[in-house]
Design a protein around this motif. Structure first.
Motif, PDB file in Angstrom:
ATOM      1  N   VAL A  25       0.750  -1.366   0.034  1.00 23.43           N
ATOM      2  CA  VAL A  25       0.166   0.046   0.023  1.00 23.43           C
ATOM      3  C   VAL A  25       1.141   1.232  -0.157  1.00 23.43           C
ATOM      4  N   LEU A  26       0.751   2.012  -0.934  1.00 22.89           N
ATOM      5  CA  LEU A  26       1.351   3.467  -0.869  1.00 22.89           C
ATOM      6  C   LEU A  26       0.454   4.574  -0.539  1.00 22.89           C
ATOM      7  N   ASP A  27       0.991   4.985   0.400  1.00 23.60           N
ATOM      8  CA  ASP A  27       0.494   6.464   0.940  1.00 23.60           C
ATOM      9  C   ASP A  27      -0.831   6.125   1.429  1.00 23.60           C
ATOM     10  N   ASP A  28      -1.008   5.125   2.061  1.00 23.25           N
ATOM     11  CA  ASP A  28      -2.376   4.831   2.625  1.00 23.25           C
ATOM     12  C   ASP A  28      -3.585   4.973   1.540  1.00 23.25           C
ATOM     13  N   ALA A  29      -2.917   5.016   0.294  1.00 19.63           N
ATOM     14  CA  ALA A  29      -4.255   5.331  -0.639  1.00 19.63           C
ATOM     15  C   ALA A  29      -4.088   4.664  -2.010  1.00 19.63           C
ATOM     16  N   PHE A  30      -3.236   3.685  -2.158  1.00 22.61           N
ATOM     17  CA  PHE A  30      -2.995   3.005  -3.565  1.00 22.61           C
ATOM     18  C   PHE A  30      -2.703   1.402  -2.936  1.00 22.61           C
ATOM     19  N   ALA A  31      -2.999   0.413  -3.757  1.00 19.29           N
ATOM     20  CA  ALA A  31      -2.740  -0.795  -3.436  1.00 19.29           C
ATOM     21  C   ALA A  31      -2.417  -1.394  -4.484  1.00 19.29           C
ATOM     22  N   ILE A  32      -1.238  -2.388  -4.388  1.00 25.29           N
ATOM     23  CA  ILE A  32      -0.810  -3.026  -5.621  1.00 25.29           C
ATOM     24  C   ILE A  32      -0.615  -4.616  -4.978  1.00 25.29           C
ATOM     25  N   HIS A  33      -1.488  -5.390  -5.552  1.00 24.82           N
ATOM     26  CA  HIS A  33      -1.593  -6.909  -5.055  1.00 24.82           C
ATOM     27  C   HIS A  33      -0.600  -7.951  -6.041  1.00 24.82           C
ATOM     28  N   ASP A  34      -0.618  -8.906  -5.478  1.00 20.93           N
ATOM     29  CA  ASP A  34       0.049 -10.008  -6.430  1.00 20.93           C
ATOM     30  C   ASP A  34       1.404  -9.864  -6.730  1.00 20.93           C
ATOM     31  N   ILE A  35       2.287  -9.363  -6.101  1.00 18.19           N
ATOM     32  CA  ILE A  35       3.830  -9.125  -6.166  1.00 18.19           C
ATOM     33  C   ILE A  35       4.176 -10.389  -5.916  1.00 18.19           C
ATOM     34  N   ARG A  36       4.854 -10.984  -6.594  1.00 17.71           N
ATOM     35  CA  ARG A  36       5.268 -12.569  -6.442  1.00 17.71           C
ATOM     36  C   ARG A  36       6.871 -12.310  -5.837  1.00 17.71           C
ATOM     37  N   ILE A  37       7.033 -13.335  -4.711  1.00 18.07           N
ATOM     38  CA  ILE A  37       8.399 -13.400  -3.931  1.00 18.07           C
ATOM     39  C   ILE A  37       9.011 -14.600  -4.713  1.00 18.07           C
ATOM     40  N   ILE A  38       9.838 -14.755  -5.302  1.00 18.09           N
ATOM     41  CA  ILE A  38      10.555 -15.647  -6.117  1.00 18.09           C
ATOM     42  C   ILE A  38      11.898 -15.969  -5.432  1.00 18.09           C
ATOM     43  N   GLU A  39      12.326 -17.414  -5.445  1.00 18.28           N
ATOM     44  CA  GLU A  39      13.620 -18.007  -4.966  1.00 18.28           C
ATOM     45  C   GLU A  39      14.365 -18.017  -6.274  1.00 18.28           C
ATOM     46  N   GLY A  40      15.228 -17.098  -6.572  1.00 22.76           N
ATOM     47  CA  GLY A  40      16.157 -17.276  -7.709  1.00 22.76           C
ATOM     48  C   GLY A  40      17.450 -18.065  -7.456  1.00 22.76           C
ATOM     49  N   ALA A  54      -2.070 -12.080 -25.751  1.00 19.71           N
ATOM     50  CA  ALA A  54      -2.703 -13.061 -26.757  1.00 19.71           C
ATOM     51  C   ALA A  54      -1.616 -13.611 -27.316  1.00 19.71           C
ATOM     52  N   THR A  55      -0.470 -13.195 -27.331  1.00 19.79           N
ATOM     53  CA  THR A  55       0.750 -14.097 -27.853  1.00 19.79           C
ATOM     54  C   THR A  55       1.504 -15.073 -26.878  1.00 19.79           C
ATOM     55  N   GLY A  56       0.932 -15.166 -25.776  1.00 14.46           N
ATOM     56  CA  GLY A  56       1.426 -15.886 -24.826  1.00 14.46           C
ATOM     57  C   GLY A  56       2.650 -15.450 -23.922  1.00 14.46           C
ATOM     58  N   ASP A  57       3.147 -14.015 -24.123  1.00 22.59           N
ATOM     59  CA  ASP A  57       4.034 -13.572 -23.417  1.00 22.59           C
ATOM     60  C   ASP A  57       3.313 -12.735 -22.210  1.00 22.59           C
ATOM     61  N   TYR A  58       4.173 -12.463 -21.162  1.00 22.54           N
ATOM     62  CA  TYR A  58       3.540 -11.925 -20.076  1.00 22.54           C
ATOM     63  C   TYR A  58       4.065 -10.484 -20.138  1.00 22.54           C
ATOM     64  N   ARG A  59       3.029  -9.713 -19.481  1.00 27.89           N
ATOM     65  CA  ARG A  59       3.347  -8.125 -19.443  1.00 27.89           C
ATOM     66  C   ARG A  59       3.081  -7.697 -18.035  1.00 27.89           C
ATOM     67  N   ASP A  60       3.788  -6.959 -17.506  1.00 25.84           N
ATOM     68  CA  ASP A  60       3.462  -6.274 -16.349  1.00 25.84           C
ATOM     69  C   ASP A  60       2.532  -5.283 -16.240  1.00 25.84           C
ATOM     70  N   ILE A  61       1.515  -5.420 -15.239  1.00 22.72           N
ATOM     71  CA  ILE A  61       0.244  -4.713 -14.951  1.00 22.72           C
ATOM     72  C   ILE A  61       0.723  -3.325 -14.452  1.00 22.72           C
ATOM     73  N   ALA A  62       1.678  -3.615 -13.266  1.00 21.63           N
ATOM     74  CA  ALA A  62       2.310  -2.121 -12.683  1.00 21.63           C
ATOM     75  C   ALA A  62       3.812  -2.313 -12.290  1.00 21.63           C
ATOM     76  N   HIS A  63       4.516  -1.528 -12.508  1.00 23.30           N
ATOM     77  CA  HIS A  63       5.914  -1.714 -12.096  1.00 23.30           C
ATOM     78  C   HIS A  63       6.652  -0.577 -11.867  1.00 23.30           C
ATOM     79  N   PRO A  64       7.770  -0.539 -11.101  1.00 21.30           N
ATOM     80  CA  PRO A  64       8.525   0.773 -10.822  1.00 21.30           C
ATOM     81  C   PRO A  64       9.310   1.107 -11.963  1.00 21.30           C
ATOM     82  N   LEU A  65       9.432   2.482 -12.035  1.00 21.29           N
ATOM     83  CA  LEU A  65      10.063   2.959 -13.329  1.00 21.29           C
ATOM     84  C   LEU A  65      11.574   3.320 -13.305  1.00 21.29           C
ATOM     85  N   ASN A  66      12.042   2.966 -11.927  1.00 20.89           N
ATOM     86  CA  ASN A  66      13.523   3.105 -11.717  1.00 20.89           C
ATOM     87  C   ASN A  66      14.037   2.171 -10.858  1.00 20.89           C
ATOM     88  N   THR A  67      15.331   2.199 -10.809  1.00 26.97           N
ATOM     89  CA  THR A  67      16.042   1.251  -9.706  1.00 26.97           C
ATOM     90  C   THR A  67      15.737   1.441  -8.508  1.00 26.97           C
TER      91      THR A  67
END
Length: 88
Positions: A25-40, A54-67
């Motif tokens: 939850v950002l600023d008690d105002a916006f939630a981002i769900h389903d962020i996966r925790i992966i063991e790499g 539709a082509t079988g690829d995956y596309r982020d719905i929401a993501h950070p714009l910088n490191t």
């Protein structure tokens, strides 16, 4: 922008690289769900929510714009993940 809440649901399925799902939850105002925790190969990391195209690829719905913001998300999520490990 400030992360005001992080919730983690852990998975304990043997052989599965996905270790949990997080909600941020950002600023008690916006939630981002389903962020996966992966063991790499180099440890835990996060993967942002995505959908299959539709082509079988995956596309982020929401993501950070910088490191810097990506690190902020990853640090907060993995810290909460570690807390859930300590509570068990």
């Amino acid at each position: 922008m400030k992360i005001t809440s992080v919730t983690v649901r852990k998975f304990e399925k043997e052989g599965n690289r996905m270790k949990g799902i997080a909600t941020v939850v950002l600023d008690d105002a916006f939630a981002i769900h389903d962020i996966r925790i992966i063991e790499g190969d180099k440890g835990l990391f996060i993967a942002m929510p995505s959908k299959k195209t539709a082509t079988g690829d995956y596309r982020d719905i929401a993501h950070p714009l910088n490191t810097e913001i990506r690190s902020m998300f990853q640090d907060a999520i993995l810290e909460e993940y570690e807390k859930t490990n300590e509570e068990e």
